[in-house]
Design an enzyme around this catalytic site. Structure first.
Site: not given
Ligand code: NAD
Length: 499
Positions: A173, A226, A384, A149, A176-177, A281
């Site tokens: 994909k 994450s 985090e 998101f 969804e937020r 991140c």
């Molecule tokens: P998230 O892991 O909750 O969601 C990321 C994606 O995964 C979304 O599209 C979501 O729909 C999907 N998802 C969520 N739960 C799932 C599940 N159980 N099974 C399959 N798919 C699922 O992350 P977020 O809250 O959207 O973003 C924040 C996180 O992203 C933080 O941990 C941040 O550090 C990380 N991030 C990392 C980078 C990097 O380059 N390392 C960059 C940006 C964000």
């Protein structure tokens, strides 16, 4: 209330699964839209559309594909304000931050205009008599990306721009937020001349992600989000024979040496720790001053700066430093972790709890927090937080400070503030972290370098954007060609063999 769609084969399609997620306005706490959550069948349908469209796109010469990217850059600039406002409304970040989100993605698109050059292969003339050898980079076919998101414009562009410039079809994909900007980007790509079916947006949750993992036609998966989900996608994607790169969470340390310019360090920490409500991140979440005197001087500089921060909705214009966090759950999680910090004995020097904004009492605002005297075993240090919480861990020596960053399970970004070249050089060489700043708090590499962390912040071999992206989204094919007319009479046919 707005009902959002999928974007399949050049058309906005309503969801048919009957499942939806709420899209919130984080500033007001109101539900502003509903996004459909795709079923496996809906995802599979998009994949077959992509598989039909991709061969023709893969056969278009790279220069023409690059021209679509050029036009897309123009359209992003044309619609910058509209994109930024839509992004802010769903994400909560300020308008300048949202425009920055679009801009950093745009820069990756600009890099992809170089596709004809970046896709050039290698050539060896006369590898043997009458024999030439050359390699080419070919598209994978149908590729997919799952994005978080926090950068709903930049991260999708990190993935789909190189994938498409290489001749692939791409299924996005998004989170969804905040799904509206990704849908707008797909429309703009088609306005720029991209054929239908090459960039599709399928909204969804775990069901859509699992369908991506299982579909045999999908060749590669990019993921940013994450760490637990990154691990899940990497393990299952690899098991199913796909090429996978996953980028996970972070806990970025900034080391402040006694000789650092303390005003510069404090300004940097406030921008990097609290900007975008800490939902980056590459945010700095841990400050590690070396020596108690440095720590005390830093705190003295930090507190007044933090107290001056203005927290508010994006509609307040440039007056606001940061906005709300993305959801009520995100806010609760931050508050929970702050409480663990207090319970486990860290000193809360700036208390952002119970922050409230008149007229926005239901918004997901979190005031800035500053902890001092945190230790390595505390949850606020190991986990985090992804919120406006800066944690100071004091180190006695440089070795202790660098050791903290090295021992942490995450390895996305880090920074050192010092005037000493030797120390900076040693830090950059020894640290086991992917992106390093020297007197730069958020060392995000530009589009023509690559982006990626180490340790639990990454799963896979290649980084995002830059030259790595052109490797990730292509396969190498090497051709050995013999043209008998090139062999002189009496000369034996042979190529060099390995001993
Ligand atoms: P998230 O892991 O909750 O969601 C990321 C994606 O995964 C979304 O599209 C979501 O729909 C999907 N998802 C969520 N739960 C799932 C599940 N159980 N099974 C399959 N798919 C699922 O992350 P977020 O809250 O959207 O973003 C924040 C996180 O992203 C933080 O941990 C941040 O550090 C990380 N991030 C990392 C980078 C990097 O380059 N390392 C960059 C940006 C964000």
């Amino acid at each position: 209330m707005q009902e959002l769609t999928h974007y399949i084969d050049g058309t906005h399609i309503k969801g048919t699964s009957g499942r939806f997620a709420n899209v919130m306005n984080p500033a007001t706490g109101e539900i502003q839209g509903k996004v459909p959550l795709a079923s496996k069948d809906e995802l599979y349908n998009a994949v077959s559309v992509a598989a039909k469209a991709q061969p023709a796109w893969g056969a278009v010469n790279p220069q023409r594909r690059a021209r679509v990217m050029m036009k897309f850059v123009d359209l992003l600039n044309r619609d910058m304000q509209k994109l930024a406002e839509t992004l802010s409304r769903e994400h909560g970040k300020t308008i300048p931050d949202a425009a920055g989100d679009v801009q950093r993605g745009l820069e990756v698109v600009e890099y992809c205009i170089g596709a004809p050059h970046l896709l050039k292969g290698e050539y060896t003339d006369s590898a043997g008599p009458g024999i030439d050898m050359y390699s080419m980079r070919q598209a994978l076919g149908v590729t997919a990306g799952i994005t978080p998101f926090n950068f709903p414009a930049m991260i999708p562009m990190w993935m789909f721009a190189p994938a498409i410039a290489c001749g692939n079809a791409f299924i996005l994909k998004p989170s969804e937020r905040d799904p509206s900007v990704p849908l707008m980007l797909a429309e703009l790509m088609e306005e720029a001349g991209l054929p239908k079916g090459i960039l599709q947006v399928v909204n969804g949750d775990k069901e859509a992600v699992d369908a991506i993992l299982e579909n045999d036609l999908i060749q590669s998966i990019g993921f940013v989000g994450s760490t637990p989900i990154a691990e899940y996608i990497y393990a299952n994607g690899c098991k199913n024979g796909k090429r996978v790169q996953c980028f996970g969470g972070a806990k970025n340390h900034m080391i402040i040496m006694p000789d650092a310019d303390m005003d510069q360090a404090a300004d940097a920490l406030v921008g990097a720790g609290y900007g975008a409500a800490g939902e980056r991140c590459m945010a700095i979440s841990v400050a590690v001053p070396v020596g108690d005197e440095t720590a005390d001087r830093l705190i003295e500089k930090l507190i007044p700066r933090i107290e001056k921060l203005k927290v508010g909705p994006y509609t307040s214009g440039n007056d606001v430093d940061y906005g709300p966090v993305v959801t009520a759950d995100a806010k609760k999680n931050i508050e929970r972790l702050v409480q663990t910090g207090i319970d486990q004995g860290a000193q809360l020097l700036v208390d952002g709890r119970n922050f409230s904004l008149q007229g926005y009492e239901d918004g997901f605002f979190v005031g800035p927090h500053l902890f001092d005297h945190a230790t390595k075993d505390m949850d606020i240090y190991t986990q985090e937080i992804f919120g406006p919480v800066l944690t100071q861990v004091r180190a006695k020596t440089y070795e202790e400070a660098i050791g903290l960053a090295m021992d942490h399970e995450y390895g996305n970004g880090t920074a050192i503030f010092t005037r000493d070249g030797d120390t900076a050089r040693d830090f950059a060489n020894r640290i086991n972290i992917g992106m390093v700043g020297i007197n730069v708090p958020i060392p995000v590499p530009l589009a023509y370098h690559t982006f990626g962390g180490w340790k639990k912040s990454v799963f896979g071999d290649l980084n995002q954007h830059g030259p790595d992206a052109f490797k990730f989204y292509t396969r190498t094919k090497t051709v050995t060609a013999r043209w008998p007319s090139g062999i002189k009479e009496g000369e034996e046919f042979s190529i060099p063999v390995m001993e």
